[in-house]
Structures are given as structure tokens and as C-alpha cells.
Design an enzyme around this catalytic site. Structure first.
Site, short mmCIF file in Angstrom:
data_model
loop_
_atom_site.label_atom_id
_atom_site.label_comp_id
_atom_site.label_asym_id
_atom_site.label_seq_id
_atom_site.Cartn_x
_atom_site.Cartn_y
_atom_site.Cartn_z
N LYS A 162 6.30 4.31 -11.12
CA LYS A 162 6.32 3.07 -10.33
C LYS A 162 7.33 2.09 -10.92
O LYS A 162 6.98 1.12 -11.59
CB LYS A 162 4.91 2.47 -10.27
CG LYS A 162 4.74 1.46 -9.13
CD LYS A 162 3.28 1.20 -8.84
CE LYS A 162 3.07 0.07 -7.86
NZ LYS A 162 3.62 0.31 -6.52
N GLU A 195 6.39 9.55 1.98
CA GLU A 195 5.40 8.47 1.97
C GLU A 195 6.00 7.27 2.67
O GLU A 195 7.12 7.34 3.19
CB GLU A 195 5.01 8.12 0.53
CG GLU A 195 6.18 7.68 -0.33
CD GLU A 195 5.81 7.42 -1.79
OE1 GLU A 195 4.67 7.01 -2.06
OE2 GLU A 195 6.68 7.62 -2.65
N1 PDD Z 1 3.15 -0.40 -3.32
N2 PDD Z 1 3.90 4.47 -2.32
C1 PDD Z 1 4.77 3.53 -2.70
C2 PDD Z 1 6.23 3.84 -2.66
C3 PDD Z 1 4.29 2.27 -3.11
O1 PDD Z 1 5.14 1.32 -3.50
C4 PDD Z 1 2.90 2.02 -3.11
C5 PDD Z 1 2.33 0.70 -3.56
C6 PDD Z 1 2.02 3.04 -2.69
C7 PDD Z 1 0.53 2.88 -2.67
O2 PDD Z 1 0.01 2.86 -3.98
P1 PDD Z 1 -1.33 2.07 -4.32
O3 PDD Z 1 -2.38 2.63 -3.46
O4 PDD Z 1 -1.54 2.36 -5.75
O5 PDD Z 1 -1.09 0.60 -4.03
C8 PDD Z 1 2.56 4.26 -2.32
C9 PDD Z 1 2.77 -1.70 -3.84
C10 PDD Z 1 1.55 -2.24 -3.19
C11 PDD Z 1 3.97 -2.63 -3.76
O6 PDD Z 1 5.04 -2.16 -4.08
O7 PDD Z 1 3.80 -3.79 -3.41
#
Ligand code: PDD
Length: 299
Positions: A162, A195
């Protein structure tokens, strides 16, 4: 008395206190060094957690992923977990926001610009900010569903980390928005959906199975994705983790996206093609409820 963890509560005004390396500062005065590696090189990872009733949702899972992202780029957590949780609570309290999003970022710190990270690295930069979530807008998305537009996945080979390097994600989302969509579904060279630009992607296929792409370096291991899978597995809902094409998605019975910012949000069109009946699907609604129960949220 603590406020209830539930959807749809009215947010407090936007928070104005940020945490940067041990200091709580007014948002407008908080900053990092101009040679911070996060700013100059994107040498940085982040997390976003939902806060409901003043409590960070799925907190351990987000901190586990934060630790993993850091380990993958050769860094350790900037402080012990108990201390970090304390800082998170302090940021929530100082911002007086019971319903919002808590943002955590760790960079490798400030040093003379060089692609190679310094051996005895500088002190990492730890940043926490908080803002209220527009719960009315979220409620509207839950009730009406959202539109998705497909965009080419132009990201790198380690989407499981991330990182803050979000340029391909934001360009895809900007393009999707220009087409009137709320989210972009990223499609790889073989036509498979990886995704969303900032969410995981799900469909209910022709057999009625819930489908989301299997974990790999091609997608972020979403915390909400994981909790949803646990919740539906416990409830006996049939699911499969596999790739699906954008063509299969357009013919799906239902579709939805998941993220910390909204759990399971229904998708009602993909590239202007109506999904199912064009309204939030019954299984999507059920899954949202199952997730909420598992995460300790009142629907
Ligand atoms: N985004 N895929 C991507 C590319 C993401 O950036 C995110 C989360 C998710 C979902 O992950 P989670 O369920 O852990 O929030 C999937 C966050 C919310 C953001 O960048 O603001």
C-alpha cells in the site's frame, strides 16, 4: 458515553489537528521537510481506517497490513503498536470527529535526495490526519448504487504494497469521473479486472457465487475484502476467489466494491451497461450487513 458505531450518522466538522513525528499541530501548520523521501520519491506507505463512534474499525488488520507494507520495503513500524494505537486515539479525540477517516502514513524520512535509501536511514516520518466522512453521500451511494468505468491497469508489479505512489490510480479515477462514474475498475492486458482504483472489485456470477480476484501482487489485500470473506464464509454464502473479465462483470447478477471508506457499495452500471436490475442487489445488501455485524457496526 461513547457514540454508537453505526452507518449514516451526521459527521462533525472537518478535523484540524494533524500528528507529525510526535507533535500534534493545527492542520495548516503541519508539514514535512522538503527532502522527505515520501514527497520526493514516493518512498512511503499508508493506511486508511474508518472511524465510527470514535473507534477505528478493523484496526488490528490495518496495522498488520501497515507492518507488512513496511517490511516489504525494508522498514520497521515507526513505533510500538500500543503506542501507535494511543496516537490514533489522540488524533481522533483532538479532532473531535466520531465518524470519519483516519489516515496514517510512514515515509523513510528526510535525507539528501538519492534513489538508494541511506544505510542508517533517517528517522522515518509518521503522519496521521483525520477528516469527517460525508455520511450522507455514502448513504446515497448505498441506496442508489454507483457507476463504474473500466480503465487500463497501468500500475506496477507490486500492487500488494500500500504505497503512496497512486498516480495511475488517480488518473484512472479521474478518467472514470469524466465519464460520470464513481470508481474505475482496472483491467489488465488480458481483459481481467484487477481491482478498483481505491477499492476491491466483486461480482455475483451467473451461478450466484460471490467472486473476487484472488490475492497476488496484482491487487491490494483489502482489509474490508478479508473481513467480508470471513463474514460470508461464516454465514455459508458461496464464494470463490478467482479472476473475472470485464465482460463477465457486465453480465453479472450483481457487482459491488469494498474498502474501508464504505464496506460493500453496490455497483449498478459498468461502462453504462446495467448490472442485474440496475438497483443494489440483494446479496450485496446482505453482505454489507454481514460485514457490518462482523466489524461491530450497527447497520
Ligand atoms: N483504498 N484496492 C486499492 C487499490 C485501495 O487503495 C484500497 C483502499 C482497497 C481497499 O482496501 P481496504 O478494504 O483495506 O480499505 C483496495 C483506501 C481507502 C484509500 O486509498 O483511500
Amino acid at each position: 458515553m461513547p457514540e454508537p458505531k453505526k452507518w449514516g450518522a451526521v459527521p462533525a466538522p472537518a478535523g484540524r489537528i494533524a500528528y507529525v513525528n510526535g507533535r500534534y499541530l493545527p492542520h495548516g501548520q503541519a508539514g514535512v521537510h522538503i527532502e522527505d523521501r515520501g514527497l520526493q520519491l514516493g518512498d512511503s506507505i499508508y493506511e486508511v481506517t474508518n472511524v465510527l463512534g470514535g473507534v477505528p474499525i478493523d484496526e488490528e488488520a490495518h496495522l498488520d497490513r501497515m507492518e507488512r507494507s513496511l517490511a516489504e520495503i525494508g522498514m520497521a513500524m515507526p513505533m510500538g503498536r500500543a503506542a501507535l494505537k494511543q496516537v490514533m486515539r489522540e488524533v481522533i479525540a483532538r479532532n473531535k470527529i466520531a465518524y470519519g477517516l483516519l489516515y496514517l502514513q510512514v515515509t523513510r524520512g528526510a535525507s539528501k535526495r538519492d534513489h538508494v535509501p541511506p544505510k542508517n536511514g533517517p528517522r522515518p516520518t509518521l503522519i496521521l490526519t483525520m477528516r469527517a466522512q460525508d455520511m450522507e453521500a455514502l448513504k446515497a451511494r448505498m441506496e442508489k448504487g454507483i457507476a463504474v468505468a473500466s480503465e487500463p491497469d497501468q500500475r506496477w508489479g507490486r500492487c500488494d504494497i500500500k504505497t503512496v505512489q497512486l498516480l495511475p490510480n488517480l488518473l484512472a479515477k479521474q478518467s472514470a469521473k469524466a465519464k460520470g462514474a464513481f470508481e474505475a475498475w482496472l483491467v489488465d492486458d488480458d481483459g481481467f479486472v484487477t481491482e478498483g482504483a481505491s477499492t476491491n472489485a466483486w461480482i455475483v456470477d451467473a451461478k450466484g457465487d460471490v467472486v473476487t480476484r484472488n490475492l497476488s501482487k496484482a491487487i491490494l489485500p483489502g482489509v474490508t475484502r478479508r473481513i467480508i470473506l470471513e463474514a460470508i464464509s461464516e454465514a455459508g454464502v458461496k464464494f470463490v476467489e478467482r479472476k473475472f473479465t470485464i465482460a463477465e462483470a457486465k453480465a453479472a447478477r450483481e457487482a459491488f466494491i469494498s474498502s474501508a471508506t464504505g464496506a460493500a457499495v453496490p455497483v449498478v452500471t459498468i461502462d453504462n451497461v446495467t448490472i442485474g436490475e440496475g438497483i443494489p442487489g440483494p446479496l450485496t445488501r446482505r453482505i454489507h450487513g454481514l460485514y457490518a455485524r462482523k466489524a461491530g457496526i450497527k447497520s
